[in-house]
Design an enzyme around this catalytic site. Structure first.
Site, short mmCIF file in Angstrom:
data_model
loop_
_atom_site.label_atom_id
_atom_site.label_comp_id
_atom_site.label_asym_id
_atom_site.label_seq_id
_atom_site.Cartn_x
_atom_site.Cartn_y
_atom_site.Cartn_z
N ARG A 203 0.85 -1.20 0.00
CA ARG A 203 0.00 0.00 0.00
C ARG A 203 0.88 1.24 0.00
O ARG A 203 2.10 1.15 0.14
CB ARG A 203 -0.93 -0.01 1.23
CG ARG A 203 -0.16 -0.39 2.47
CD ARG A 203 -0.58 0.29 3.69
NE ARG A 203 -0.54 1.72 3.60
CZ ARG A 203 0.57 2.44 3.73
NH1 ARG A 203 1.76 1.87 3.91
NH2 ARG A 203 0.53 3.76 3.64
N ASP B 198 -2.24 10.74 -2.37
CA ASP B 198 -2.55 9.73 -3.40
C ASP B 198 -2.84 10.35 -4.74
O ASP B 198 -2.73 9.69 -5.77
CB ASP B 198 -3.73 8.87 -2.94
CG ASP B 198 -3.26 7.90 -1.87
OD1 ASP B 198 -3.08 8.35 -0.72
OD2 ASP B 198 -2.99 6.73 -2.20
O1 MRU Z 1 -4.80 3.24 1.99
P1 MRU Z 1 -3.33 3.45 2.00
O2 MRU Z 1 -2.65 2.93 3.20
O3 MRU Z 1 -2.68 2.97 0.71
O4 MRU Z 1 -3.17 5.04 2.02
C1 MRU Z 1 -1.90 5.59 1.95
C2 MRU Z 1 -1.85 7.05 2.06
O5 MRU Z 1 -2.84 7.72 2.19
C3 MRU Z 1 -0.49 7.67 1.91
O6 MRU Z 1 -0.41 8.85 2.63
C4 MRU Z 1 -0.21 7.98 0.44
O7 MRU Z 1 -0.46 6.87 -0.37
C5 MRU Z 1 1.17 8.45 0.21
S1 MRU Z 1 2.38 7.20 0.44
C6 MRU Z 1 3.90 7.91 0.18
#
Ligand code: MRU
Length: 356
Positions: A54, A245
């Site tokens: 993730r 994201d």
């Molecule tokens: O649902 P996730 O754990 O994949 O969410 C991750 C995030 O929100 C992070 O802050 C984002 O992907 C940036 S990772 C460098």
């Protein structure tokens, strides 16, 4: 001899035989360090969907390697048919999660490498795909280090920093994005005091950020999501660094659910709020935050996951968006590998993308 820490393991890698992706199963951390071997497309899709791997950059790297593995399985010698089957694999992997643009960006990049070589033998196309996927992985280290340098220029030794979710090494290849200034500062003796929001409902802050920063020897304090207002009011936080994201053209930013609450509180207490964004996360084709698709996840993540027993009444309605959008006027700066974008973002983000 010093024992290995989590930081000595690669978040995502290809095995030596180049026929499987090896990931750290992030759903098992911090107590079990289990590596998963992913070969089939369904396994790769599921690992992304379940958040075993993730974080936007790590998802992108996994998708790049995933498409390479799909390419290796294609049996035809006819390049047109090859590209047709590759496109199918690309479209399948793209359905794993909707919000992080890195997934689509990495798949597009690898597919383009194949298309640019379509006049060659299929074996050579596969080799071009491999090179592009490895390039995406390798670039990530440089990108995060640059973000770290720019981020570090905004703070001073002894500062209190707050972060939400995990935009750390576990979400990237090395350094992380929001944690990059922390890692670099730590190497240079900055002695930061870091607050990690636990990040309901999947606890990426508690399970991953608090864990990796502690393993690195940093001073990290875990707080529940509803405590960030208090620590900011107390004057313990000099800057907030978060990952993202997807950044829209106007600077609206999607990141883990709860980020917009932190940004709102930070504004109330005059704490600068920085979004750390590799240019691979900036999506100028998305005009504003309202155009970003927000993933909704199963209700069980809220009602029972991580609890010994279900803690909410059965049948209760649940709303479980995985991300929220922070409006651009709450963001002090967007830190990229090419510099820091400031308002007005429509212009500054465009300039940053032109530097690329
Ligand atoms: O649902 P996730 O754990 O994949 O969410 C991750 C995030 O929100 C992070 O802050 C984002 O992907 C940036 S990772 C460098």
């Amino acid at each position: 001899m010093e024992s290995k820490t989590i930081l000595d393991y690669e978040t995502v890698a290809l095995n030596d035989e180049k026929d499987a992706i090896i990931i750290i199963d992030q759903t098992k951390l911090p107590y079990d360090l289990e590596m998963l071997t992913l070969k089939r497309q369904k396994e790769i899709w599921t690992a992304i969907y379940l958040l075993q791997v993730r974080g936007a950059p790590a998802i992108g790297v996994t998708a790049g390697f995933g498409l390479y593995l799909a390419a290796k399985e294609i049996e035809t010698e006819d390049s047109e048919e090859f590209l047709k089957q590759l496109l199918k694999a690309k479209e399948y992997l793209a359905t794993a999660r909707p919000t992080a643009v890195n997934l689509f960006w990495a798949l597009d990049r690898v597919f383009k490498a194949a298309n640019d070589n379509k006049d060659k033998k299929t074996k050579e196309i596969v080799e071009a795909i491999y090179k592009e996927a490895v390039k995406i992985r390798d670039e990530d280290i440089w990108v995060c280090k640059q973000i770290g340098e720019f981020g570090l220029s905004l703070v001073k030794p002894g500062d209190g920093l707050l972060t939400h979710c995990n935009a750390g090494q576990l979400a990237t290849v090395k350094y992380g994005t929001a944690t990059a200034p922390m890692y670099l500062g730590h190497e240079r003796g900055y002695n930061f005091h870091i607050f990690a929001d636990e990040t309901r409902p999947l606890l990426q802050g508690a399970r991953l950020t608090a864990y990796e920063l502690q393993e690195a020897g940093m001073d990290v304090t875990l707080i529940c999501d509803n405590m960030s207002g208090m620590v900011m009011k107390n004057g313990w936080v000099n800057a907030v660094f978060v990952g993202c994201d997807r950044v829209a053209a106007n600077g609206d930013t999607a990141n883990k659910i709860g980020t917009s609450v932190v940004a709102t509180i930070a504004k109330r207490y005059n704490v600068p709020f920085y979004v750390c964004a590799p240019t691979s996360t900036i999506d100028l084709a998305t005009k504003s935050g309202s155009d970003i698709e927000i993933e909704e996840r199963p209700s069980e993540e809220v009602t029972e996951m991580w609890y010994k027993e279900r803690m909410a009444p059965s049948g209760v309605k649940v709303f479980n968006p995985a991300f929220d959008v922070t409006d651009n006027d709450l963001i002090t700066g967007i830190i990229t590998e090419y510099g820091i974008a400031r308002a007005p973002y429509t212009e500054s983000l465009k300039e940053i993308m032109e530097k690329k």
